[in-house]
Design an enzyme around this catalytic site. Structure first.
Site, mmCIF file in Angstrom:
data_model
loop_
_atom_site.group_PDB
_atom_site.id
_atom_site.type_symbol
_atom_site.label_atom_id
_atom_site.label_comp_id
_atom_site.label_asym_id
_atom_site.label_seq_id
_atom_site.Cartn_x
_atom_site.Cartn_y
_atom_site.Cartn_z
ATOM 1 N N GLY A 6 7.245 4.108 4.118
ATOM 2 C CA GLY A 6 7.655 5.304 4.829
ATOM 3 C C GLY A 6 9.026 5.109 5.442
ATOM 4 N N GLY A 7 9.325 5.929 6.469
ATOM 5 C CA GLY A 7 10.665 5.914 7.023
ATOM 6 C C GLY A 7 11.047 4.636 7.732
ATOM 7 N N GLY A 67 9.544 1.488 7.200
ATOM 8 C CA GLY A 67 9.210 0.240 6.516
ATOM 9 C C GLY A 67 8.047 0.407 5.572
ATOM 10 N N ASP A 102 4.070 13.864 15.354
ATOM 11 C CA ASP A 102 4.248 13.799 13.891
ATOM 12 C C ASP A 102 2.895 13.958 13.176
ATOM 13 O OD1 ASP A 102 5.772 13.670 11.609
ATOM 14 O OD2 ASP A 102 5.816 11.482 11.512
ATOM 15 N N VAL A 158 3.988 -0.840 4.181
ATOM 16 C CA VAL A 158 2.654 -1.243 4.634
ATOM 17 C C VAL A 158 2.017 -2.091 3.550
ATOM 18 C CG1 VAL A 158 0.366 -0.468 5.349
ATOM 19 C CG2 VAL A 158 2.377 0.814 6.051
ATOM 20 N N LYS A 218 2.005 -3.136 8.815
ATOM 21 C CA LYS A 218 3.248 -2.368 8.693
ATOM 22 C C LYS A 218 4.427 -3.267 9.058
ATOM 23 C CE LYS A 218 3.668 1.805 10.595
ATOM 24 N NZ LYS A 218 3.947 2.801 11.665
ATOM 25 N N LEU A 276 0.820 -1.207 0.000
ATOM 26 C CA LEU A 276 0.000 0.000 0.000
ATOM 27 C C LEU A 276 0.852 1.254 0.000
ATOM 28 C CD1 LEU A 276 -2.693 -1.068 2.630
ATOM 29 C CD2 LEU A 276 -2.910 -1.062 0.149
ATOM 30 N N GLY A 277 2.071 1.155 0.497
ATOM 31 C CA GLY A 277 2.947 2.312 0.546
ATOM 32 C C GLY A 277 4.156 2.028 1.400
#
Length: 831
Positions: A523-524, A526, A638, A528, A542, A520-521
């Protein structure tokens, strides 16, 4: 088709009559005597109504009939952590005691409240369900209408009425998974099953009523029908019950025509069956309505996934090729749980995907939406192999001697059925991973060279091997000792957290995500991945990667949200802490992250002013809960659009607690290293002494981005307009804030004045002195109209700067962190 006009007219008349004899909020026969317009979900006034699971009821209104006893109130699980306001039906034992009740309607099935939640009846607005923390969970959406009271009719319809006894709102217009005798179902309404008998949340099955008839389907992409146009093709009747579709005043109308007060109800079950239940000393199944249209093998989940239904049995299809079997039973004692791929398919090795042909087996949905018309079999196979999302393909031939036909590519696979002797000739293909091809072949060495080099190779190999073995064993001993201490400490930490979510094994999550094939995407910390649990519930997993930071992020996130639940916080379903694997399992958010909707062209126009306003309010409620209502204060650290996720109905939920900080209730400030995303950092970060007001500052930035429809740093703008907060300061001084409202949205332009008022709340949150910023609970009260916002504001915002060394020199220069480009994030898809 035979139309029973007289029965339908009688039912309509009874509905009208029962709605006209309305009474005040206090019924003549209620379980509690309370004339106020506010009811608290008090466990002190509740009693157990189900000894099996310990469910309790706090009643508000009741209505007694000849055979039924109906009551509305709060129904809670055994510990009071999940409660719904709803209507229950029970057999009438004539002793004012609710026995063996069944929930037939609920207002907040997807958003349960807790003990001590409140139901309010307001004369100028209707019914409002408010959770313990003050969060508005549900309302009748009748603001501005004068409400005289509400009543529970003898049919179980919860009705709001005005001084003239005219209906303002009724629960019959908003069915959940159940219909009661006399309840009409009109085009546009749906029944949606529960997840399970004890979980009231919306499940996988939907019964959709349109003018063309009833359709039943399972939630997937796309929807997969298993019953279509019910009531048009085969109306039926049996003693005591008729079930038909008719035209009445240019609209279709569905009714269960049975004795008026009989203790009956109809429910769309968790397995997709539509059943009628009748009280005969216990709730017994009187009829399974879909049985007249499909057999047992016609239900999509009757045999689980990848399993064949035939002759009342469930079994894995024969997929062995060259002595390699690609499917295995999940539970041999319970074959109806389905089958699973031995080697999950993964897009990273799509070159090893193959299709297994299943003869005389078809996919269970009877009405597949074929995506490709008039193609041939080979082209259908190629289409599936070239599409990583395709898990199976079904080809339906146009005729008995025709090589052309229709091709359906399946992204979700449920049960199969035997297709022997069917008139429509079909061929089904299952995509599998040919694991044997994943094994690399060893390099070949010529025989002649090999014989000459054997003595040299053997001698050097033995010597080198002993040295290498010593180094490796020493290294492993050091790593094992360190890892053992890490895992033991982590296990001890996790065991001390109250209310921990489900712990999954790595193998279970591998199966659920099909070997982490649908990303799905990322990030910093790892990536998902999309997954599906055994009950069909979609999840987002995740997979954390790294060493030190991963452990901190993992522990922070589990500690922060492992034991809390709020409608505006993404729910942590479970986690995995196994060897080096660290994974977090969340509820699936169908509409992805907020940045996808406000920063990317075609999505902008989809968000109206009302939707944006609600998103801002949802985020505020989530942060207020973290700051003030948890056992420990949680500072998120965040807050940004990428960490605000939207569900199917565009409800906003705060996510990603990997940087969060838990603070004791008695601590007003904490000292910590700078963390978060540039562009959303409050100026006090430079001192490393912070409060929860850093989240308030970030929230202010997010408000501006939502209202203006742009990033806080947009390099596509002119240089003077590049930094959103700088532009905001200028426009505020020039009293030209109207010019900042999102110009790409026509609806936003129609609400510019309201949007500017919201921007002033953002300015309040962006005050350079954190003491002057409001608390998030105060912001929520402003949105609820309970208090007014501060107007004496300072628009001279300051931004945190930090010294950075200029590459290749010994010089240092300051860079503005507060308005610099946010870190890139690809997490904008559904998750």
């Amino acid at each position: 088709m035979v139309v029973n006009y007289s029965v339908t007219l009688i039912m309509l008349s009874l509905l009208i009559l029962s709605s006209q004899h309305l009474i005040s909020c206090q019924p003549p026969e209620a379980f509690i005597t309370n004339s106020s317009t506010s009811w608290i979900n008090s466990r002190a006034h509740s009693y157990v109504v189900n000894s099996t699971d310990g469910a309790t009821l706090t009643p508000i209104l009741s209505r007694e009939g000849n055979e039924t006893l109906l009551v509305c109130g709060f129904l809670c699980d055994y510990n009071g952590t999940a409660c719904v306001f709803g209507v229950l039906i029970s057999p009438n034992t004539f002793d004012s005691y609710l026995s063996f009740p069944r929930l037939v309607w609920s207002a907040n099935r997807n958003n349960p409240v807790r003990a001590n939640a409140t139901l309010q009846l307001r004369q100028d607005g209707g019914l409002f369900l408010i959770d313990l923390d003050g969060t508005l969970i549900w309302s009748t959406s009748t603001s501005g209408k004068v409400v005289a009271g509400f009543n529970l009719t003898v049919m179980g319809n919860l009705v709001l009425f005005d001084k003239s006894n005219d209906i303002i709102w009724q629960s019959f217009d908003h069915p959940t998974d159940t219909l009661v005798p006399g309840q009409l179902m009109v085009p546009g309404q749906k029944l949606i099953s529960r997840i399970s008998a004890t979980d009231w949340n919306e499940g996988m099955f939907t019964l959709d009523f349109k003018s063309s008839g009833l359709s039943a389907y399972i939630e997937s992409n796309p929807h997969q029908l298993y019953v279509s146009r019910l009531g048009v093709e085969k109306p039926f009747q049996f003693p005591g019950l008729s079930f038909s579709l008719k035209d009445y005043d240019s609209r279709g109308m569905l009714t269960i025509s049975i004795a008026f007060l009989n203790a009956r109800f109809m429910r769309l079950g968790v397995d997709g069956h539509l059943r009628v239940y009748h009280w005969r000393g216990s709730w017994s199944e009187e009829a399974d309505l879909f049985t007249y249209y499909i057999d047992e093998c016609g239900y999509p989940t009757v045999c689980g996934t990848y399993s064949v239904c035939g002759n009342g049995q469930c079994s894995c299809p024969q997929t062995a090729v060259d002595q390699t079997n690609f499917l295995q039973q999940i539970n041999y004692r319970h074959p109806n749980q389905g089958c699973v791929l031995v080697t999950p398919i993964t897009c990273e090795h799509s070159q090893y995907h193959i299709l297994i042909e299943l003869k005389d087996i078809a996919y269970i949905p009877l009405y597949l939406q074929y995506g490709t018309n008039k193609t041939d079999l080979e082209n259908c196979k190629r289409s599936c192999l070239s599409n990583c999302s395709c898990k199976a393909a079904q080809f339906q031939f146009s005729g008995p001697n025709n090589t052309m036909g229709d091709c359906a590519l399946l992204n979700d696979v449920f049960s199969f059925t035997n297709n022997d002797g069917a008139s429509d000739k079909t061929t089904l293909f299952i995509k599998v991973q040919n694991s044997s091809n994943l094994q690399a072949s060893p390099p070949l060495i010529s025989t002649e060279k090999k014989s000459k080099r054997v003595p040299t190779i053997v001698g050097s190999t033995i010597g080198a091997s002993f040295g290498l073995l010593f180094i490796v064993l020493t290294g492993f001993a050091y790593i094992f000792r360190g890892r053992k201490g890490l895992d033991e400490g982590e296990e001890e930490f996790l065991d001390q957290i109250p209310g921990m979510p489900t712990r999954f094994s790595y193998e279970e999550l591998t199966v659920m995500t099909e070997n982490f094939s649908e990303k799905l995407g990322e990030g910093g910390f790892g990536s998902v991945f999309e997954g599906t649990m055994s009950d069909g519930t979609k999840i987002a997993v995740k997979h954390l990667q790294g060493v030190g930071n991963v452990k901190k992020s993992f522990l922070a996130e589990v500690a922060a949200i492992g034991s809390i639940q709020h409608v505006n916080l993404v729910k942590l379903v479970g986690f995995c802490a196994e060897k080096s694997h660290r994974l977090l399992v969340y509820e699936y958010m169908a509409n992805g992250s907020l940045d996808r909707w406000i920063f990317h062209g075609t999505w902008e126009n989809s968000l109206t002013w009302d939707v944006r306003k609600k998103i801002i309010s949802d985020v505020a409620k989530g942060l207020a809960y973290l700051h003030e209502d948890c056992n420990n204060k949680i500072i998120h650290l965040d807050i940004k659009p990428q960490n605000i996720l939207l569900d199917h109905d565009l409800n906003a939920k705060v996510s990603d607690f990997g940087l969060s900080k838990l603070v004791g209730k008695d601590e007003s400030k904490i000292v910590t290293a700078m963390r978060g995303t540039p562009g959303y950092l409050a100026p006090e970060w430079l001192n490393e002494v912070i409060t929860e007001k850093v989240d308030v500052y970030s929230f202010g930035v997010v408000i501006l981005e939502i209202i203006c429809g742009r990033k806080n740093l947009d390099r596509h703008q002119d240089e003077d307009d590049m930094h959103l907060l700088s532009l905001f300061m200028i426009k505020a001084v020039e009293t030209q804030l109207l010019e900042m409202v999102d110009k790409n949205s026509e609806d936003m332009q129609l609400h510019r004045k309201e949007a500017v008022e919201m921007m002033k709340i953002a300015a309040w949150c962006l005050q350079s002195d954190y003491i002057k910023r409001p608390s998030m609970s105060l912001v929520v009260k402003v949105f609820q109209g309970l208090v007014t916002a501060e107007t004496d504001l300072d628009y001279s915002f300051t931004f945190p700067t930090m010294t950075r060394r200029v590459p290749g020199t010994n010089q240092e220069r300051e860079s503005v962190v507060g308005i610099s480009l946010p870190l890139p994030s690809l997490l904008s898809g559904p998750r």
